[in-house]
Design an enzyme around this catalytic site. Structure first.
Site, PDB file in Angstrom:
ATOM      1  N   MET A  64       0.788  -1.199   0.000  1.00 26.56           N
ATOM      2  CA  MET A  64       0.000   0.000   0.000  1.00 26.56           C
ATOM      3  C   MET A  64       0.831   1.265   0.000  1.00 26.56           C
ATOM      4  SD  MET A  64      -1.630  -0.158   3.743  1.00 26.56           S
ATOM      5  CE  MET A  64      -1.167   0.983   4.974  1.00 26.56           C
ATOM      6  N   PRO A  65       2.109   1.177  -0.309  1.00 29.83           N
ATOM      7  CA  PRO A  65       2.864   2.424  -0.359  1.00 29.83           C
ATOM      8  C   PRO A  65       2.349   3.371  -1.441  1.00 29.83           C
ATOM      9  CG  PRO A  65       4.352   0.561  -0.326  1.00 29.83           C
ATOM     10  CD  PRO A  65       2.969   0.025  -0.545  1.00 29.83           C
ATOM     11  N   PHE A  66       2.456   4.642  -1.151  1.00 24.51           N
ATOM     12  CA  PHE A  66       2.171   5.680  -2.129  1.00 24.51           C
ATOM     13  C   PHE A  66       3.455   6.481  -2.276  1.00 24.51           C
ATOM     14  CE2 PHE A  66       0.711  10.026  -3.182  1.00 24.51           C
ATOM     15  CZ  PHE A  66       0.157   9.734  -4.417  1.00 24.51           C
TER      16      PHE A  66
END
Length: 139
Positions: free
Chosen positions: A1-3
């Site tokens: 879920m990294p942005f």
């Protein structure tokens, strides 16, 4: 879920270099943080020279106008060893694969919790799948 947000000074990178930078970042996330390969959300921002400021030699690092700011927002819980391994491989791989000076790789991790994310539809998907994700590691 990294942005991931990547900021750089306009005119310093060719359009064909940006996908390579993106790939190197993603490879590092997969290798060091066990991020699934399809968990892929990145945005690149080119800034005019009058919008992009930095100290050329803070902490004895010699930066140039090709400085990249790489901000990774991700779930908390990574160890110091994981983080430092990520930083090291990021700088080394950007240098070898994209010809970016290691001095010009500025990265920061911003840690969040599962309830801090929605991937659409106004739903906090990570809260709903938190039990399933415990089995496969953090993303």
């Amino acid at each position: 879920m990294p942005f991931i947000r990547v900021s750089y000074q306009e005119g310093q990178y060719k359009p064909e270099e940006l996908p390579l930078i993106s790939e190197v970042i993603m490879e590092g996330l997969v290798e060091h943080f066990n991020v699934p390969e399809d968990d892929f959300f990145q945005v690149f921002h080119a800034h005019k020279p009058y919008e992009f400021y930095y100290n050329r030699n803070y902490l004895n690092v010699e930066r140039s106008d090709r400085l990249l700011y790489i901000q990774v927002t991700l779930k908390s819980g990574r160890s110091t060893a994981q983080k430092t391994g990520f930083y090291k491989s990021l700088a080394e791989n950007l240098a070898s694969k994209v010809n970016i000076r290691q001095d010009d790789v500025f990265a920061i991790l911003v840690e969040t919790e599962f309830e801090d994310w929605t991937f659409g539809n106004g739903i906090a998907q990570m809260i709903q799948t938190q039990e399933n994700r415990k089995e496969g590691g953090l993303a």
